[in-house]
Design an enzyme around this catalytic site. Sequence first.
Site, PDB file in Angstrom:
ATOM      1  N   LYS A  79      10.540   1.052 -29.607  1.00  0.00           N
ATOM      2  CA  LYS A  79      11.246   0.268 -30.621  1.00  0.00           C
ATOM      3  C   LYS A  79      12.526  -0.263 -29.978  1.00  0.00           C
ATOM      4  CE  LYS A  79      12.981   1.181 -35.375  1.00  0.00           C
ATOM      5  NZ  LYS A  79      13.080   2.251 -36.382  1.00  0.00           N
ATOM      6  N   SER A 154      11.036   0.730 -40.840  1.00  0.00           N
ATOM      7  CA  SER A 154      11.487  -0.318 -39.958  1.00  0.00           C
ATOM      8  C   SER A 154      10.742  -0.415 -38.628  1.00  0.00           C
ATOM      9  CB  SER A 154      12.975  -0.124 -39.669  1.00  0.00           C
ATOM     10  OG  SER A 154      13.178   1.104 -38.987  1.00  0.00           O
ATOM     11  N   SER A 178      10.970   5.492 -41.418  1.00  0.00           N
ATOM     12  CA  SER A 178      10.594   4.368 -40.550  1.00  0.00           C
ATOM     13  C   SER A 178       9.534   4.625 -39.499  1.00  0.00           C
ATOM     14  CB  SER A 178      11.833   3.812 -39.865  1.00  0.00           C
ATOM     15  OG  SER A 178      12.511   3.006 -40.778  1.00  0.00           O
TER      16      SER A 178
HETATM   17  N1  GLN Z   1      13.671   2.188 -45.494  1.00  0.00           N
HETATM   18  C1  GLN Z   1      14.748   3.078 -45.208  1.00  0.00           C
HETATM   19  C2  GLN Z   1      16.047   2.299 -45.061  1.00  0.00           C
HETATM   20  O1  GLN Z   1      16.003   1.107 -45.136  1.00  0.00           O
HETATM   21  C3  GLN Z   1      14.465   3.911 -43.984  1.00  0.00           C
HETATM   22  C4  GLN Z   1      14.662   3.190 -42.710  1.00  0.00           C
HETATM   23  C5  GLN Z   1      14.528   4.062 -41.509  1.00  0.00           C
HETATM   24  O2  GLN Z   1      13.937   5.131 -41.551  1.00  0.00           O
HETATM   25  N2  GLN Z   1      15.124   3.614 -40.416  1.00  0.00           N
HETATM   26  O3  GLN Z   1      17.081   2.866 -44.868  1.00  0.00           O
END
Ligand code: GLN
Length: 493
Positions: A79, A154, A178
């Site tokens: 990532k 994400s 994510s």
């Molecule tokens: N969807 C969650 C957020 O927007 C988790 C994102 C993540 O785990 N990086 O914070």
Amino acid sequence: MDKALCSLSLEEARKGLLRRDFTAFELVESLLRRIRETEPALNACLAVFEDESLKQARAMDESGPDPSKALWAVPVTLKDVYNLQGAPATAGSRMLKDYLPSYEATVVKRLREAGAILIAKTNLDEFAMGSSTEFSAYGPTRNPRNLAVVPGGSSGGAAAGVAAGQAPGAFGTDTGGSIRQPAALCGCVGLKPSYGRVSRYGIIAYGSSLDQAGPLARTVSDCGRLLSAVAGPDGLDSTCSRRPPEDYVNLKEKAPGSLTLALPRELWEASFHPAVKETLDGALELLKAAGVGLKTVSMPALRYSVAVYYILAAAEASTNLARYDGARYGYRAEKYGDLSDMYKKSRTGGLGREVRRRILLGTFVLSSGYYDAYYKKAAQARRLIRDEYLKTLEEADFILAPVSSIPAWPFGSFTEDPLTQYQLDIMTLPLNLAGGPGLSLPCGEGSDGLPVGVQLMGEPFKERSLLEAGLALERMFPKPPDITRSPLTLPRG
Ligand code: GLN
């Protein structure tokens, strides 16, 4: 050599490489071909290291297989929040478009030591804030199972790439779901290790008390092998636990009859999309038929998860992102007046709307007069959630929960409705608040043809046992269709 090398799981690829059924060069070539073929449709990669990976593969072929290396010549993606020398780390943000890290993340260093070939960096929601990869400054990633819907997020690029056959394994990060949620929406396996199991040194931070690095792959044992290469203490990250890692490679599948799973009513009684509901019901039937003990439990503090998480994550993000001020890193506005105007214009121009929204919220909950009412309260409620989590695990081996109440959704469904999108995270947030490890795996597909996932959550630092239970579930559930060779062509128009 056979053009299907891109379909091999990580374990299969490793075995084939060590037996010299094919060369590292052939494997990398096959994956690069698959990346070229699928990228016009997917946009899963922000950078592809063609020349470097082929060069590394050729050198490895010359020196010959080394079975002592856990990932000898195994291609892996990262990532785009991992610092890798010689390539930008953008975090999906315009702010870091040209940022070239001067040092490498511990995960990257360990992957190199284990022999992995790092072939690409993958797309994500800007600074890992989001659940659909639509908030990337470099355009959204599409879901390889249906190009009209999001891959989740994400770490959407990581999951889409693994499902589509761009790489047998990937590393993402999970602050509130994510890794697990995109894995579920793309039909692959994702592991969020316990907080502190994997070093976060050299990973661009979002919420430092929640962030954790972890693998995505197409099988449970592949996730175990990837974890084994990177887990363990790191003097460069004081939040990384000093506990020695367990063996995550030589796993022993648990007997279904020996397992008791706790099903929190607060999550299982949520309102589900009918296609998800029917698939989850089917999965529970399979578990019961195999002799797994299922126990409905109540975890009332879970109802605070969304509020608690979005207060704490925003607070931590607002302090972590304060460094992107136009003076030290990344993007700086071209025209500005005085110093504060430079800050303002650089941050407004370099950061997207969702990131700015969270910085504002985070700054607000940390400001004097509001700190006690919001931040402190949220920190206290977080403790309740953690206590409840640990207590539940005294009565069951693992907690079992859905990963998402709806299947992967059409683009644009929630981009103008952040609160609804935040609510959708309810299934994944509790694990990060509690700090435990969680494994998300496919449990079937709905009548709409989209994959559905469940997650197993366990005691902190018991990843081995979690993976062993995961093996048992993986065997019971239907395998997602193999799409590693499907043509992914966009409809015209
Ligand atoms: N969807 C969650 C957020 O927007 C988790 C994102 C993540 O785990 N990086 O914070």
